[in-house]
Design an enzyme around this catalytic site. Structure first.
Site, PDB file in Angstrom:
ATOM      1  N   ASP A  15      16.857   4.087  58.512  1.00  0.00           N
ATOM      2  CA  ASP A  15      15.713   4.184  57.609  1.00  0.00           C
ATOM      3  C   ASP A  15      16.143   4.521  56.184  1.00  0.00           C
ATOM      4  O   ASP A  15      16.697   5.590  55.928  1.00  0.00           O
ATOM      5  CB  ASP A  15      14.751   5.264  58.110  1.00  0.00           C
ATOM      6  CG  ASP A  15      13.844   4.755  59.225  1.00  0.00           C
ATOM      7  OD1 ASP A  15      13.513   3.550  59.217  1.00  0.00           O
ATOM      8  OD2 ASP A  15      13.469   5.565  60.090  1.00  0.00           O
ATOM      9  N   ASP A 155       7.947   0.904  65.299  1.00  0.00           N
ATOM     10  CA  ASP A 155       8.655   2.021  64.676  1.00  0.00           C
ATOM     11  C   ASP A 155       7.662   3.098  64.266  1.00  0.00           C
ATOM     12  O   ASP A 155       6.796   2.853  63.423  1.00  0.00           O
ATOM     13  CB  ASP A 155       9.396   1.463  63.443  1.00  0.00           C
ATOM     14  CG  ASP A 155      10.214   2.502  62.694  1.00  0.00           C
ATOM     15  OD1 ASP A 155      10.393   3.618  63.207  1.00  0.00           O
ATOM     16  OD2 ASP A 155      10.677   2.176  61.581  1.00  0.00           O
TER      17      ASP A 155
HETATM   18 ZN    ZN Z   1      12.227   2.606  60.398  1.00  0.00          ZN
END
Ligand code: ZN
Length: 201
Positions: A15, A155
């Site tokens: 991320d 996600d």
């Molecule tokens: Zn992510």
């Protein structure tokens, strides 16, 4: 990273947050490069950043196998997908909880994956938004109708407790942060999430 690889994870989801597209700042290109050096698993770079087209090449060179850009940051999805694929990297577009799936579906033949955010992006440890399941289902049906081989990744807030529902809705890839790292036995939790997601119950 080595512990989750040994535990049977298929992919490392990475991320990237820029403090603009999302309020938080996380990690970037040098860290991805370091991760590339210690794992053979595919690296899935989720760019929660503005102007992602500026950074596609750098992330590809640092070792990303798949790059997700956000639909909310890109006017021309086929163009950025082509740019990602030019580097031999799989192309994906992510959509936030409030973003309709139409824009990604319109570009689906240019994509390897669609990433459905099931929390508001920017912070870890949030609760799964249940309406995400319907969105996954809509995308799965639309892809199947057009016989497109595009994976769906989910996600945000994915844990062993909701893995079955997420799999049943049509997701291929489940991203889990605190759902795995918050547990002591990674191998057990990865195996159990996979079992539930594949059987849908
Ligand atoms: Zn992510």
């Amino acid at each position: 990273m080595r512990a989750v690889e040994a535990a049977g994870a298929d992919v490392i989801h990475f991320d990237v947050m820029d403090g603009h597209f999302v309020p938080n700042i996380s990690i970037g290109i040098p860290v991805l490069k370091s991760v590339r050096a210690i794992t053979r698993l595919p690296l899935d770079a989720h760019l929660m950043i503005e102007n992602p087209e500026r950074y596609v090449e750098a992330f590809a060179q640092a070792g990303a196998d798949l790059i997700s850009v956000h639909a909310e940051t890109c006017a021309d999805l086929p163009a950025i997908a082509a740019r990602i694929r030019e580097h031999g990297v799989h192309a994906s577009v992510a959509i936030n909880p409030e973003t309709s799936p139409e824009c990604v579906l319109a570009a689906a033949e240019h994509l390897d994956m669609i990433l459905v955010m099931s929390v508001h992006p920017g912070f870890g440890g949030q609760e799964f938004i249940p309406e995400s399941l319907e969105k996954v289902d809509v995308i799965r049906r639309a892809l199947d109708r057009r016989a497109l081989k595009v994976d769906i990744e989910v996600d945000g807030g994915v844990k062993v407790d909701n893995a079955a529902e997420v799999g049943r809705a049509g997701a291929d890839i489940l991203v889990s942060g605190s759902g795995i790292f918050g547990q002591s036995d990674y191998a057990r939790i990865v195996a159990e999430m996979r079992r539930r997601a594949e059987r849908g119950g």
